[in-house]
Structure formats: structure tokens, C-alpha cells
Design a protein around this motif. Sequence first.
Motif, PDB file in Angstrom:
ATOM      1  N   ALA A 311       0.833  -1.204   0.000  1.00  0.00           N
ATOM      2  CA  ALA A 311       0.000   0.000   0.000  1.00  0.00           C
ATOM      3  C   ALA A 311       0.867   1.253   0.000  1.00  0.00           C
ATOM      4  CB  ALA A 311      -0.930  -0.015   1.217  1.00  0.00           C
ATOM      5  N   ASN A 312       1.971   1.206   0.722  1.00  0.00           N
ATOM      6  CA  ASN A 312       2.901   2.348   0.745  1.00  0.00           C
ATOM      7  C   ASN A 312       3.503   2.590  -0.637  1.00  0.00           C
ATOM      8  OD1 ASN A 312       4.234   4.214   2.776  1.00  0.00           O
ATOM      9  ND2 ASN A 312       6.028   3.373   1.751  1.00  0.00           N
ATOM     10  N   ALA A 313       3.809   1.509  -1.353  1.00  0.00           N
ATOM     11  CA  ALA A 313       4.393   1.648  -2.694  1.00  0.00           C
ATOM     12  C   ALA A 313       3.385   2.246  -3.675  1.00  0.00           C
ATOM     13  CB  ALA A 313       4.875   0.290  -3.191  1.00  0.00           C
ATOM     14  N   ARG A 314       2.123   1.898  -3.536  1.00  0.00           N
ATOM     15  CA  ARG A 314       1.110   2.420  -4.463  1.00  0.00           C
ATOM     16  C   ARG A 314       0.940   3.932  -4.303  1.00  0.00           C
ATOM     17  NH1 ARG A 314      -1.596  -2.385  -2.565  1.00  0.00           N
ATOM     18  NH2 ARG A 314      -1.337  -4.057  -4.117  1.00  0.00           N
ATOM     19  N   ILE A 315       1.250   4.460  -3.133  1.00  0.00           N
ATOM     20  CA  ILE A 315       1.216   5.916  -2.961  1.00  0.00           C
ATOM     21  C   ILE A 315       2.253   6.566  -3.873  1.00  0.00           C
ATOM     22  CG2 ILE A 315       1.645   7.799  -1.340  1.00  0.00           C
ATOM     23  CD1 ILE A 315       0.503   6.082   0.870  1.00  0.00           C
ATOM     24  N   GLY A 316       3.442   5.952  -3.992  1.00  0.00           N
ATOM     25  CA  GLY A 316       4.467   6.478  -4.882  1.00  0.00           C
ATOM     26  C   GLY A 316       4.003   6.523  -6.323  1.00  0.00           C
ATOM     27  N   ALA A 317       3.306   5.474  -6.765  1.00  0.00           N
ATOM     28  CA  ALA A 317       2.792   5.453  -8.132  1.00  0.00           C
ATOM     29  C   ALA A 317       1.729   6.537  -8.330  1.00  0.00           C
ATOM     30  CB  ALA A 317       2.214   4.081  -8.455  1.00  0.00           C
ATOM     31  N   ALA A 318       0.886   6.739  -7.309  1.00  0.00           N
ATOM     32  CA  ALA A 318      -0.153   7.762  -7.404  1.00  0.00           C
ATOM     33  C   ALA A 318       0.458   9.166  -7.441  1.00  0.00           C
ATOM     34  CB  ALA A 318      -1.125   7.635  -6.230  1.00  0.00           C
ATOM     35  N   ARG A 319       1.523   9.382  -6.715  1.00  0.00           N
ATOM     36  CA  ARG A 319       2.202  10.680  -6.743  1.00  0.00           C
ATOM     37  C   ARG A 319       2.832  10.936  -8.115  1.00  0.00           C
ATOM     38  NH1 ARG A 319       5.575  10.786  -1.003  1.00  0.00           N
ATOM     39  NH2 ARG A 319       3.859  11.457   0.363  1.00  0.00           N
ATOM     40  N   ALA A 320       3.426   9.899  -8.681  1.00  0.00           N
ATOM     41  CA  ALA A 320       4.097  10.060  -9.970  1.00  0.00           C
ATOM     42  C   ALA A 320       3.123  10.392 -11.086  1.00  0.00           C
ATOM     43  CB  ALA A 320       4.869   8.783 -10.312  1.00  0.00           C
ATOM     44  N   ALA A 321       1.838  10.074 -10.913  1.00  0.00           N
ATOM     45  CA  ALA A 321       0.843  10.360 -11.953  1.00  0.00           C
ATOM     46  C   ALA A 321       0.644  11.855 -12.158  1.00  0.00           C
ATOM     47  CB  ALA A 321      -0.485   9.698 -11.593  1.00  0.00           C
TER      48      ALA A 321
END
Length: 495
Positions: A311-321
Motif C-alpha cells: 500500500a505504501n508503494a502504491r502511494i508512490g505510483a499515485a504521486r508520480a501520476a
Amino acid sequence: MIRRITPVLAATVTALLGACTLEPNYHRPAAPVPALEVGARGGAAATDIGWREFFPDPQLQQLIALALTNNRDLRVAALNVQSAQAQYRIQRAELFPTVNATAAEQAELLPAGVLGGAGAGGASSAASSAPGTGQVLHSYNVGIGFTNYELDFFGRIRSLNHAALQQYFTNDETRRSAQLTLVAEVAAAYLAVLADQTLLDITRVTLKSQTESYELTQRLFSAGTTTELALRQAESTVYTARANLAQYNRQLAQDRDALQLLLGAPIPDGIDVSGGLDRGTAVAELEEGIPSDVLVQRPDVLAAEHQLLAANARIGAARAAFLPAVTLTGNFGTESTQLSGLFKGDSRTWTFSPQISLPIFAGGANLANLQATRLARDTAVAQYEKAIQTAFQEVADALVARGTLDEQLEAQQALVNASSKAYQLADMRFRGGVDSYLSALDAQRTLYSAQQQLQTVRLTRLQNLVTLYKALGGGLLEHAAAAKPTPQPEPSASN
């Protein structure tokens, strides 16, 4: 030109693999439970004790091995691990360009009017000289290239890859948790069958004794030396024992069915439960002392932590969007209007098309997605903390029960001994004509009840040892000296 592009792409991929991500820094949440009291270590930790050592009964070892091979829940857990590994490999493949070789032919009919309008010339004039006809043009090309390869400057793909890897680890820990749970459940079910057999044997002995007493009371009643009340009370004990006998036969059959379900296969014919709990040592004792990190090292807790990391890693992907995305499309090959001319020196062709896109307006989708990933992370934190709390409760309850059950078992055994002696004395007084049968009957009932309760306490104590072994993370190794966990394929970028 293509020779200059290839080193650039190689350098880009190398830089990509070392790129940072926008994932938040991870800090393991503090355990929301009191610290476990750690005693002096008297032996190996439960995690280092193989289940063949903790369960010395050869029959139980055979049943556990059978369950580990055939249990369907464990099989599903193992398949879930393989599925998660495949998903990880799929996600990891997005870090690299997908290179395809293509071969195509294009045929196009140009109307005579189009050809005529193209201007004067040999082909055009020939096409226009025949009204209603046209010309078919052919084009052939063979090439190799990639399409829409994203340069992961801000770690979006790497974050998704990290999340998929953590999901793989989650499923693997879930499989390990399912294994130690299965080992404990098989042991508990086997002990329940043994206890049923013991209660059945006690009830048969009691029924025989009470039947003999009833027949004696009948003779005394016929001779007029005892009352009908004594006769009917003796009769009631016989019917009670018969009812208990039917109950324990049913219970034994049902517990065997439950054991068979855990095994995932029929119970082997060689399994002998005669003698019940008295057949030998089925469960070893655990040494005093608990490692301080026992909770966070349990498979179920580790699975919850890997979910949190995902879940923490998916935050990084959401930020990169929110940031620009750079994609590349390139192709190198040959092209000709004649099939025979594809590989001639002057037929070489290439294209290279970099593209950058910056999100400007998406109707709030990117912001909502970021909020959703943060909420998912908060949920995963709560689930991780709940997993630790559950682990703490299981260990604490098992430790509390361990001490009290020893005391209860000792007291219950003393009660059985005293009740047996009281029944012997009461029966001797009755047969000697000193006392009425009511005293012997009450003593017999007390003894039978104490014997039943003793077997219940014995079963509870043994199952408590199994529960404590599982709660401390035991049951993953077959042998402590040669730890051989179930082999699992490692994730690989090459696949």
C-alpha cells in the motif's frame, strides 16, 4: 543513426533501474500491545523445533505429512503464491521495452481519377486512358522496434513493481501461515479422536460395572433385601451409561471425519487409536522462555506488514501520476514497393518518436487516486496492528492456560484417585451388608464423572501445547536440525 540510438536506450534503461521513487519513507508501526514477559531461555525457540520433534507420535507424524501433501486449503495457498509471482513478473516486465519484429504488406487500389489528377506522366496517363479502371500499389516492410516505452523518471512503474513484489511476499507468508495452522489443526483433531476413544473405553467399563450392579440389585430386590428406589436408581445409571456410549460413538465418528477433511485423503488403515490418550506421548513439552520478537516474526503478521508495504508503494505510483510521462517509440527495418527489394541496400528505414505528456486536467481523478492510496495505507496499518494484537492474545492466552491447566490436571487426577478409592470402599460395604446400595451408587457416579472430566482436562492441556507451539510460530520446519522449508520459485526479471 540506429547505432547511436541503441547505446542511448541502454543507458536510459540502466538509469531507469537505479531511479528513485516517490514512495513515502516506511517506518514499521509500533506494536500496540504490552511487551511480552521474556523468561530465561531453556531451549530452542518454537520456530526452530521441527514438527516431527514436537509431535513424537509416529502416527501423528504420518497424518501431518499426509495433510501437507493433500490438504486443499494449503494447495490453494501455494497456487496463490505462484499466481502472485506471475503477476509480479508481468508488472516487472514494464520496466523494459517490449521489442517486436513485424512484417507487413499493404495493398491499395488507387482509382483512375486519382491517378489522372496526380499529374501527367507514364503511369498516370496510362491509368486515365482506361476510364473506370485503377492501379493497385503494393508496399512491403520488415522491421524491429518498440512502442510507447515509458521512461520511468519518477518511479511510477518501479512503485507498482514494488507493490506487486510485496503482494508476492504477502501470499508466501499466507501460505506459511496456512501450513503451521494445518499442522496444529491436524494434531488437535488427532488428539480429539484419541480423547473420544478414551472416553468410549471408560464408558464401556462403567456400563459393564453398572450393569453388574443393576443385576445384583435386581436379585436383592427379588429377595426383599433392598428397595425399589435402589433398583430404579441402579437402572438409571445403566441407561445413562448407554446414552453416553452412543454419544461418544457418534462423537468419535464425527471427529474422524473432521480429521479426514484436514488430511484431504482417507485416514490410513494402519492408524490405531486404541488406548486413546494413554497410548503414548503425542506432544512434547515446550521449554520456558519466549523470544522478544516472536510477534513480528509470525507469518500472519509478516503477511500484514507486506500488505502495508504494498500500500505504501502504491502511494508512490499515485504521486508520480501528477508528473510528466515520457514515452519512446522506435522502429528499424526495410521497406520497398517490391518484395524482392526488401533487403537491398537502399531499402533501409527507421523511425524514432519520443513523446512527453503532462497532466493538466483529469477531473480530479489523479487527486482522488492519491487519496484512495493513502486511505488504503491507513487501512493496512490498522490491519497490521490488529494482526499483532491477535498474535499477542493467542500467545498470552496459551501461556496463562499452560500454568493453570497443569494445576487443574494435577487436582483432577487426585480427585479421580480419591473417587476410585471411595467407590471401592462403598462397594465393599454394600456387598458386606454394612451399608445400602445408594452410597455405592453415588460413589460410582462421582468416579465416572471425575474420570470423564480428567480426560477433558488432559485433552485441553495437550491442545493448549499445540496452540502455544503454533502461536509461537512453530510448525514450518519438519526437522529443526535440517530446516527444509517448502521450496518456492524466486521472482525473476528474465521471465
